[in-house]
Write an enzyme that holds these catalytic residues in place. Structure first.
Site, short mmCIF file in Angstrom:
data_model
loop_
_atom_site.label_atom_id
_atom_site.label_comp_id
_atom_site.label_asym_id
_atom_site.label_seq_id
_atom_site.Cartn_x
_atom_site.Cartn_y
_atom_site.Cartn_z
N SER A 1 20.39 -13.75 -43.36
CA SER A 1 20.12 -12.76 -44.42
C SER A 1 18.95 -13.21 -45.27
O SER A 1 18.70 -14.42 -45.42
CB SER A 1 21.35 -12.61 -45.32
OG SER A 1 21.05 -11.82 -46.45
N TYR B 1 28.05 -15.67 -50.37
CA TYR B 1 27.20 -15.09 -49.32
C TYR B 1 25.88 -15.85 -49.22
O TYR B 1 25.44 -16.23 -48.12
CB TYR B 1 26.97 -13.62 -49.63
CG TYR B 1 26.31 -12.83 -48.53
CD1 TYR B 1 26.99 -12.51 -47.36
CD2 TYR B 1 25.00 -12.37 -48.67
CE1 TYR B 1 26.40 -11.76 -46.35
CE2 TYR B 1 24.40 -11.61 -47.67
CZ TYR B 1 25.09 -11.31 -46.52
OH TYR B 1 24.49 -10.57 -45.53
#
Ligand SMILES: NC(=O)c1ccc[n+]([C@@H]2O[C@H](COP(=O)([O-])OP(=O)(O)OC[C@H]3O[C@@H](n4cnc5c(N)ncnc54)[C@H](O)[C@@H]3O)[C@@H](O)[C@H]2O)c1
Length: 257
Positions: free
Chosen positions: A132, A145
């Site tokens: 990501s 995350y």
């Protein structure tokens, strides 16, 4: 289950980027094992896409289920790991269980996929991990995350070093905002998408197909000299800053006086 030179395994293939990757690999004449924790989704989609898709149920946090899928697909030449989720919240309020779930799925799950894919894929295979933008760009409210995805980027580098002796290439793709069910909640927070796009030079979010196309490229002989690398696919968003997610969420909870 189909195995052989053109078998691909897409983990997290029942939705979003994973589903687009399944379709893109089919278009390139691969047979695809569509593995997901969502058993109903995997089976339904496989039935829709035809007999070149084999559904498989796996939870990337459960080693036995990951091992079983890669043992059954021994000899596969392509693996794309798209499984991921995010349970957000400010660090001082974040439940340990939510931190653990995010890190388990995104980071430990990637480790387990690399471990068992690394054991069973063919020499010369390609493994792609979807990381990501948050692996390199911090976002408020996204501690688990961000930390997990940063870990994925380093894990990919270590795996590339270790698996190179068998000619296995390991690369990452770091998408920015891509329109999938994972990020549906973003549009519910006023101003958040706009702030994201203001910080994206190309001024738009991505499409799952654009990430899938990159995964196909990385899995092809055209990327045969590429390993241990990360492709940033984000319209240039890594050149600016991530939106202040927590500030936007707090503004929503506390309307101006
Ligand atoms: N959509 C974005 O904006 C975006 C941006 C950057 C990175 N990513 C990453 O891309 C990947 C795909 O995300 P997406 O947007 O397609 O999300 P999505 O929610 O549409 O798809 C994720 C898939 O992973 C599966 N999954 C979740 N937990 C699992 C588990 N424990 N075991 C096996 N499968 C599991 C889900 O069932 C689902 O099919 C994720 O790793 C995500 O972190 C997405």
């Amino acid at each position: 289950m189909s195995t052989g030179e053109s078998t691909a395994v897409v983990v997290g293939g029942a939705s979003g980027i994973g589903l687009a990757t399944v379709r893109a690999l089919l278009a390139e004449d691969h047979r695809v094992v569509l593995a997901d924790v969502n058993a109903e989704g995997a089976q339904r989609i496989a039935a829709e896409l035809g007999d070149r898709v084999t559904p498989a149920v796996l939870d990337v946090t459960d080693e036995a289920s990951v091992a079983a899928v890669f043992e059954a697909a021994a000899g596969a030449r392509t693996v794309v790991n798209c499984a991921g989720l995010s349970l957000p919240g400010p660090i001082v309020d974040l439940e340990l269980s939510n931190w653990r779930t995010t890190v388990d799925v995104c980071l430990t799950g990637t480790f387990l996929v690399l471990k068992h894919a690394g054991r069973h894929v063919a020499d010369g295979a390609s493994i792609v991990c979807i990381a990501s933008l948050n692996g390199r760009q911090p976002g408020t409210g996204l501690a688990g995350y961000c930390a997990a995805k940063a870990g994925v980027l380093m894990l990919v580098e270590v795996a590339a070093l270790e698996l190179a002796e068998r000619g296995i290439r390991v690369n990452a793709i770091s998408p920015g905002l891509v329109d999938t069910p994972l990020v549906a909640g973003i549009s519910l927070v006023p101003g958040l998408t706009a702030e994201y796009l203001e910080n994206t030079p190309l001024r738009r979010s991505g499409r799952a197909e654009e990430i899938a196309d990159a995964a196909v490229y990385l899995s092809s002989p055209k990327a045969g000299w590429m390993t241990g690398s990360t492709l940033d696919l984000n319209g240039g968003a890594h050149l600016r800053r991530y939106p202040d997610v927590l500030a936007r969420v707090r503004a929503m909870a506390e309307p101006p006086a």
